[in-house]
Design an enzyme around this catalytic site. Sequence first.
Site, PDB file in Angstrom:
ATOM      1  N   TYR A   1      -5.067  -8.227   1.238  1.00 35.03           N
ATOM      2  CA  TYR A   1      -5.758  -9.521   1.250  1.00 35.03           C
ATOM      3  C   TYR A   1      -5.377 -10.340   2.486  1.00 35.03           C
ATOM      4  O   TYR A   1      -4.774  -9.842   3.410  1.00 35.03           O
ATOM      5  CB  TYR A   1      -5.435 -10.287  -0.043  1.00 35.03           C
ATOM      6  CG  TYR A   1      -5.662  -9.466  -1.289  1.00 35.03           C
ATOM      7  CD1 TYR A   1      -6.946  -9.181  -1.734  1.00 35.03           C
ATOM      8  CD2 TYR A   1      -4.584  -8.931  -1.994  1.00 35.03           C
ATOM      9  CE1 TYR A   1      -7.160  -8.415  -2.871  1.00 35.03           C
ATOM     10  CE2 TYR A   1      -4.781  -8.165  -3.135  1.00 35.03           C
ATOM     11  CZ  TYR A   1      -6.073  -7.910  -3.564  1.00 35.03           C
ATOM     12  OH  TYR A   1      -6.287  -7.141  -4.678  1.00 35.03           O
TER      13      TYR A   1
ATOM     14  N   GLU B   1     -13.415  -0.651  10.289  1.00 30.60           N
ATOM     15  CA  GLU B   1     -12.297   0.077  10.900  1.00 30.60           C
ATOM     16  C   GLU B   1     -12.861   1.200  11.773  1.00 30.60           C
ATOM     17  O   GLU B   1     -13.315   2.227  11.273  1.00 30.60           O
ATOM     18  CB  GLU B   1     -11.382   0.642   9.815  1.00 30.60           C
ATOM     19  CG  GLU B   1     -10.748  -0.407   8.913  1.00 30.60           C
ATOM     20  CD  GLU B   1      -9.610  -1.156   9.570  1.00 30.60           C
ATOM     21  OE1 GLU B   1      -9.221  -0.784  10.696  1.00 30.60           O
ATOM     22  OE2 GLU B   1      -9.097  -2.111   8.945  1.00 30.60           O
TER      23      GLU B   1
END
Length: 392
Positions: free
Chosen positions: A344, A363
């Site tokens: 988070y 990513e």
Amino acid sequence: MEIRVRPGDTLMNYSQLFSIPLMLIIDSNPEIAKSNILQTGQRVTIPGFTTESYTTQSGDTFGKIAHAQRLHIKALKRLNQDVDSDQLQAGQKIVVPKKTAPLEISPESYDFKKLDRHVDQLTKIFPFMNKTTVGKSHLGHPLHILKVGKGKKVQINAAFHANEWITSAVLMKFLHEYMIALINNETIRGIPALDMYTHTELHAVPMVNPDGVNMVLNGPPGDWASEVVSLNRGSADFSGWKANIRGVDLNKQFPAKWELEKKRKPQKPGPRDFPGFFPISEPESKAMAALARKENYDILLALHTQGKEIYWGYDGLEPPESEVLARDFARISGYKSVRYIDNYTGYKDWFIQEFRKPGFTIELGLGHNPLPIEQFDEIYDDMLGIFVRALS
């Protein structure tokens, strides 16, 4: 490139003479466009062109020169209003307009200096792209934001993490390809660039962490050397450094379950994962939070490395549109769509929490950071369709 207005000229004339979409000429000259009237002698900027000096040769005519340069003869005459085209003599100096060739945006050692140079080049040649800053890094480097287009607002950012600087080169390469496609009225992946321009106002933040990027690539500045080597566990190898120069991980800085992450992450500054002593403590994270609040973006893309994955959910707060976009992004790129992970405090997480709008952490590539340069072309090809889909 600037051109001097002659009696009877219009922006439409220039669009036809230089084969540049009228909209881009208008947006490159906002003050002139407001009045909708051209004054004789006024200067008008033609985007996508530079000029160079040419020394005439024996037998040259404006017609021959224009033909050789693939120009309309009237365009050449507009740039040389003080030259008698009927009495051209060998050895005269004239100005020849040159449509911009692609810039070489090489990913090797893509530090802030390279980025800054490319930002200046793009905004000078394509003045319908606006450059502002969202703030400054701890060492005073400007956090550039490049704005282009109209319509819904999409933010794409890169290099939150220092050793993920390849993402900056990917984003800048796309911006340049997008600008070239616009002035040539071309498509990207089958989508007209002008359609993207009219549908979406892109805000690109190509390097969120310039201090960290510079340190990974060039080593620490002298007055910081002893401190950051200490934070780096005594090592002068900064290839694994993700944080800003103060040892705070900028993508662990946002108040989206920050207290939870604080308990399980490093408790002091270092090369990675330290979320700070309190949320949004760093100048870079403050700037990015203020930007999101000011602009109220419709979509957010945060570029990271590595894993070839697309993270799109946060705590059940993401809107239904997020799943549609994530599915499209995954199909286009071949990356894996992942809704939730036990991680988070990222900018994407906070954006979804605060605005309930689609946010994505992407990513790029595979391997260990910093990713090898040899992956750049593959990464760019994977991402190009995602960029186009986000702007369409």
